[in-house]
Motif scaffolding. Structure first.
Motif, mmCIF file in Angstrom:
data_model
loop_
_atom_site.group_PDB
_atom_site.id
_atom_site.type_symbol
_atom_site.label_atom_id
_atom_site.label_comp_id
_atom_site.label_asym_id
_atom_site.label_seq_id
_atom_site.Cartn_x
_atom_site.Cartn_y
_atom_site.Cartn_z
ATOM 1 N N LEU A 172 0.829 -1.193 0.000
ATOM 2 C CA LEU A 172 0.000 0.000 0.000
ATOM 3 C C LEU A 172 0.872 1.256 0.000
ATOM 4 C CD1 LEU A 172 -3.059 0.638 0.149
ATOM 5 C CD2 LEU A 172 -2.795 0.831 2.620
ATOM 6 N N ALA A 173 0.470 2.256 -0.745
ATOM 7 C CA ALA A 173 1.104 3.571 -0.679
ATOM 8 C C ALA A 173 0.396 4.367 0.406
ATOM 9 C CB ALA A 173 0.981 4.295 -2.011
ATOM 10 N N ILE A 174 1.170 4.988 1.290
ATOM 11 C CA ILE A 174 0.588 5.708 2.424
ATOM 12 C C ILE A 174 1.123 7.129 2.457
ATOM 13 C CG2 ILE A 174 0.344 5.779 4.930
ATOM 14 C CD1 ILE A 174 0.670 2.743 4.955
ATOM 15 N N LEU A 175 0.201 8.096 2.502
ATOM 16 C CA LEU A 175 0.551 9.489 2.716
ATOM 17 C C LEU A 175 0.123 9.846 4.131
ATOM 18 C CD1 LEU A 175 1.617 12.179 1.571
ATOM 19 C CD2 LEU A 175 -0.741 12.720 0.912
ATOM 20 N N LEU A 176 1.100 10.152 4.970
ATOM 21 C CA LEU A 176 0.870 10.451 6.380
ATOM 22 C C LEU A 176 1.012 11.946 6.605
ATOM 23 C CD1 LEU A 176 0.742 9.675 9.463
ATOM 24 C CD2 LEU A 176 3.231 9.414 9.334
ATOM 25 N N ILE A 177 -0.104 12.600 6.984
ATOM 26 C CA ILE A 177 -0.058 14.021 7.317
ATOM 27 C C ILE A 177 -0.007 14.122 8.835
ATOM 28 C CG2 ILE A 177 -1.256 16.237 7.205
ATOM 29 C CD1 ILE A 177 -2.207 13.679 4.683
ATOM 30 N N THR A 178 1.055 14.744 9.362
ATOM 31 C CA THR A 178 1.229 14.708 10.812
ATOM 32 C C THR A 178 2.097 15.847 11.316
ATOM 33 O OG1 THR A 178 1.870 13.287 12.671
ATOM 34 C CG2 THR A 178 3.245 13.195 10.713
#
Length: 324
Positions: A199-205
């Protein structure tokens, strides 16, 4: 019937295009432009952490990725498909910062609702729910209502709901808010396992420690532009070659004169009144030299800790350069 060109016989998307590709993106509201020439690629089987100050454009970028705001220029593609198209939205799973679940329903009931909203055929819903529960480790709590779960379990259920449509791209918006340390560790393990599955994951944090724990790449968004992007370890190594971060604390907060001495040594005050941080050369004698310099200035630290420079210092350096 044969599978579509970008799909295998099992129904899973096999498009060679990256799950997320953004090029020259400009977007905004009315006369206001928020994003200015954003370029970003999130490959499969990776976690990319997107960090930036409030007002940098992170929310607008998520809206553009999810097809909720049209680009004024440039493009947003999901597996090669423009984000505004239904086929693109079907490949995205969004776990928003606010828990987007029906609080009076159980985890299983929520997953059933979100599976249908994602277009899963009714006959396939039970199997899809079972697969997501196994993938996220929430099967033991499947029958419990959302409003009776801890913050950590609610976050895990929120991620499960984003996965129930079998996306190629998972967008996680501030997933550690309201999560205690053990649940945070479990969430980190889940994120890494999802990436390992492809899975490709974009983490905004804003949680830099969590980002360091799970992310392969980092992108810093500031002033509507991606000002720095790449593998986290490479960016840190290039920015801080042969240097280490030092954290110094004092039992009594230093006064104005002592602060001037600390500033001269390159030590800046952090959130805690008696805590300071800076950079020293990565040599065996660095700590001893610092202790001697502090002593010469009449300062007696309570603790001195050396560690590898991290995302917090990279972020501070990058944002200060753009906003001196």
């Amino acid at each position: 019937m044969s599978a579509a060109p970008d799909q295998a016989d099992d129904g899973h998307d096999r498009s060679p295009a990256p799950p997320l590709a953004i090029g020259g993106l400009e977007a905004g509201y009315g006369v206001r432009t928020v994003l200015r020439g954003v370029d970003l690629v999130v490959p499969a089987a990776t976690v990319t952490a997107l960090v930036g100050p409030n007002g940098a454009g992170k929310t607008t970028l998520v809206r553009a990725i999810c097809g909720r705001i049209a680009p004024r220029a440039g493009f947003v593609h999901i597996c090669g498909v423009p984000a505004a198209e239904g086929a693109a939205r079907a490949r995205i799973g969004l776990a928003p910062q606010d828990i987007a679940l029906y609080r009076s329903l159980s985890i299983a009931e929520n997953l059933a609702v979100f599976a249908r909203l994602a277009g899963t055929p009714r006959a396939a819903v039970p199997g899809r729910i079972a697969a997501v529960m196994a993938r996220t480790g929430i099967g033991a709590r499947a029958g419990e209502r959302i409003d009776r779960l801890s913050g950590g379990w609610q976050r895990r259920a929120n991620v499960a709901a984003a996965l129930v449509g079998d996306p190629r791209l998972l967008v996680l918006d501030e997933p550690t808010v309201g999560v205690d340390a053990p649940a945070r560790a479990d969430l980190a393990a889940l994120v890494r396992s999802l990436a390992a599955d492809g899975l490709a994951i974009l983490l905004i944090t804003h949680d830099f420690a969590f980002a360091e724990q799970v992310a392969d790449r980092v992108a810093i968004l500031n002033g509507g532009r991606v000002t720095l992007e790449g593998h986290l370890c490479d960016l840190i190594g290039a920015r801080f070659p042969h240097r280490r971060k030092v954290d110094v604390t004092f039992a009594v907060p230093p006064g104005p004169v002592a602060r001037q001495a600390l500033d001269a040594l390159g030590l800046e005050g952090e959130g805690a009144a008696g805590a300071f941080t800076g950079l020293v050369e990565d040599t065996p004698q660095a700590a001893g030299d610092l202790i001697a310099a502090l002593g010469a200035a009449g300062l007696s630290p309570r603790t001195i800790a050396l560690q590898t420079a991290g995302l917090d210092m990279l972020y501070a350096a990058a944002t200060q350069e753009q906003n001196p």
